[in-house]
Design a protein around this motif. Structure first.
Motif, PDB file in Angstrom:
ATOM      1  N   GLY A 119       1.394  -1.124  -0.113  1.00 45.20           N
ATOM      2  CA  GLY A 119       0.003  -0.158   0.334  1.00 45.20           C
ATOM      3  C   GLY A 119       0.843   1.169  -0.031  1.00 45.20           C
ATOM      4  O   GLY A 119       2.267   1.677  -0.286  1.00 45.20           O
ATOM      5  N   PRO A 120       0.255   2.170   0.262  1.00 45.97           N
ATOM      6  CA  PRO A 120       0.807   3.508   0.146  1.00 45.97           C
ATOM      7  C   PRO A 120       1.763   3.767   0.843  1.00 45.97           C
ATOM      8  O   PRO A 120       1.386   3.490   2.273  1.00 45.97           O
ATOM      9  N   SER A 121       2.642   4.702   0.768  1.00 46.45           N
ATOM     10  CA  SER A 121       4.013   4.729   2.438  1.00 46.45           C
ATOM     11  C   SER A 121       3.360   5.447   2.796  1.00 46.45           C
ATOM     12  O   SER A 121       2.456   6.362   2.751  1.00 46.45           O
ATOM     13  N   GLN A 122       3.792   5.428   4.378  1.00 48.68           N
ATOM     14  CA  GLN A 122       3.504   6.549   5.370  1.00 48.68           C
ATOM     15  C   GLN A 122       3.109   7.823   5.074  1.00 48.68           C
ATOM     16  O   GLN A 122       2.813   8.701   5.541  1.00 48.68           O
ATOM     17  N   GLU A 123       4.385   8.074   4.442  1.00 53.96           N
ATOM     18  CA  GLU A 123       4.778   9.301   3.394  1.00 53.96           C
ATOM     19  C   GLU A 123       3.847  10.096   2.542  1.00 53.96           C
ATOM     20  O   GLU A 123       3.657  11.321   2.646  1.00 53.96           O
ATOM     21  N   ASP A 124       3.634   8.662   1.412  1.00 58.29           N
ATOM     22  CA  ASP A 124       2.551   9.628   0.570  1.00 58.29           C
ATOM     23  C   ASP A 124       1.147   9.795   1.439  1.00 58.29           C
ATOM     24  O   ASP A 124       0.645  10.278   1.149  1.00 58.29           O
ATOM     25  N   LEU A 125       0.833   8.455   2.822  1.00 58.85           N
ATOM     26  CA  LEU A 125      -0.497   9.420   3.229  1.00 58.85           C
ATOM     27  C   LEU A 125      -0.361  10.375   4.162  1.00 58.85           C
ATOM     28  O   LEU A 125      -1.544  11.008   3.601  1.00 58.85           O
ATOM     29  N   LEU A 126       0.793  10.276   4.430  1.00 58.90           N
ATOM     30  CA  LEU A 126       1.250  12.259   4.664  1.00 58.90           C
ATOM     31  C   LEU A 126       0.735  13.432   3.866  1.00 58.90           C
ATOM     32  O   LEU A 126       0.003  14.201   4.229  1.00 58.90           O
ATOM     33  N   THR A 127       0.966  12.984   3.078  1.00 65.69           N
ATOM     34  CA  THR A 127       0.894  13.731   1.852  1.00 65.69           C
ATOM     35  C   THR A 127      -0.258  13.908   0.908  1.00 65.69           C
ATOM     36  O   THR A 127      -0.456  15.039   1.012  1.00 65.69           O
ATOM     37  N   GLU A 128      -0.762  13.145   0.928  1.00 65.05           N
ATOM     38  CA  GLU A 128      -2.023  13.271   1.478  1.00 65.05           C
ATOM     39  C   GLU A 128      -3.280  14.042   2.049  1.00 65.05           C
ATOM     40  O   GLU A 128      -4.446  14.566   1.651  1.00 65.05           O
ATOM     41  N   ILE A 129      -2.288  13.631   3.333  1.00 64.37           N
ATOM     42  CA  ILE A 129      -4.417  13.883   3.887  1.00 64.37           C
ATOM     43  C   ILE A 129      -3.899  15.430   4.266  1.00 64.37           C
ATOM     44  O   ILE A 129      -4.230  16.296   4.436  1.00 64.37           O
ATOM     45  N   ARG A 130      -2.252  16.313   4.509  1.00 62.95           N
ATOM     46  CA  ARG A 130      -2.401  17.540   4.126  1.00 62.95           C
ATOM     47  C   ARG A 130      -2.300  18.303   2.829  1.00 62.95           C
ATOM     48  O   ARG A 130      -3.063  19.555   2.502  1.00 62.95           O
ATOM     49  N   ASP A 131      -2.248  17.273   2.196  1.00 64.94           N
ATOM     50  CA  ASP A 131      -2.826  17.912   0.613  1.00 64.94           C
ATOM     51  C   ASP A 131      -4.964  18.520   0.936  1.00 64.94           C
ATOM     52  O   ASP A 131      -5.489  19.381   0.053  1.00 64.94           O
ATOM     53  N   LEU A 132      -5.094  18.087   1.291  1.00 65.54           N
ATOM     54  CA  LEU A 132      -7.054  17.730   1.801  1.00 65.54           C
ATOM     55  C   LEU A 132      -7.011  18.706   2.885  1.00 65.54           C
ATOM     56  O   LEU A 132      -7.518  19.508   2.271  1.00 65.54           O
ATOM     57  N   LEU A 133      -5.886  18.596   3.567  1.00 61.94           N
ATOM     58  CA  LEU A 133      -6.193  19.668   4.639  1.00 61.94           C
ATOM     59  C   LEU A 133      -6.101  21.066   4.180  1.00 61.94           C
ATOM     60  O   LEU A 133      -6.789  21.911   4.255  1.00 61.94           O
ATOM     61  N   SER A 134      -5.096  21.305   3.275  1.00 64.67           N
ATOM     62  CA  SER A 134      -4.696  22.898   2.468  1.00 64.67           C
ATOM     63  C   SER A 134      -5.947  22.805   1.805  1.00 64.67           C
ATOM     64  O   SER A 134      -5.924  23.996   1.628  1.00 64.67           O
TER      65      SER A 134
END
Length: 136
Positions: A119-134
């Protein structure tokens, strides 16, 4: 000690070995029947309608008494039966080779099966969450 023996006897290796011995006996019987009943008559036909299993070199003839009863059996080297046994050995060896070869091929395919994609790495998930929040 009894517990260890129970673990040993119910372990996979002993059961696999027992199955292998039974299968080898069955394969040997089938091959012996094939060689004796199919291959050897064909070989005998090419040798001039001679049964190879009956070929022998007599060392001493049988001794028969006046009533026709055999008192001393014939002493002979039955090389035809030995040739039959050698042919059995070669065919059984070939059959076992083919079984082991196909088993190893099947085992190799299982080992080469690609692993499920990670699955996606932890960094990818955090980046995706950051983009959604922004975006909010």
């Amino acid at each position: 000690m009894l517990k260890e023996f129970k673990e040993f006897i119910t372990g996979g290796n002993v059961i696999e070995f027992a199955v292998a011995v039974i299968m080898a006996g069955a394969i040997g019987a089938v091959v012996k029947g094939f060689v004796s009943n199919i291959v050897m008559p064909v070989v005998g036909m090419f040798m001039g309608d001679v049964s190879l299993a009956d070929m022998k070199h007599v060392l001493s003839e049988a001794v028969v008494d006046a009533s026709g009863k055999v008192t001393t059996p014939e002493n002979a080297i039955t090389y035809g039966a030995w040739i039959d046994t050698i042919i059995n050995l070669v065919i059984v060896g070939f059959v076992m080779f083919m079984i082991v070869k196909s088993y190893n091929k099947m085992k190799k395919k299982e080992e080469e099966a690609p692993a499920a994609p990670a699955g996606p790495s932890q960094e990818d998930l955090l980046t995706e969450i950051r983009d959604l929040l922004s975006k909010k």
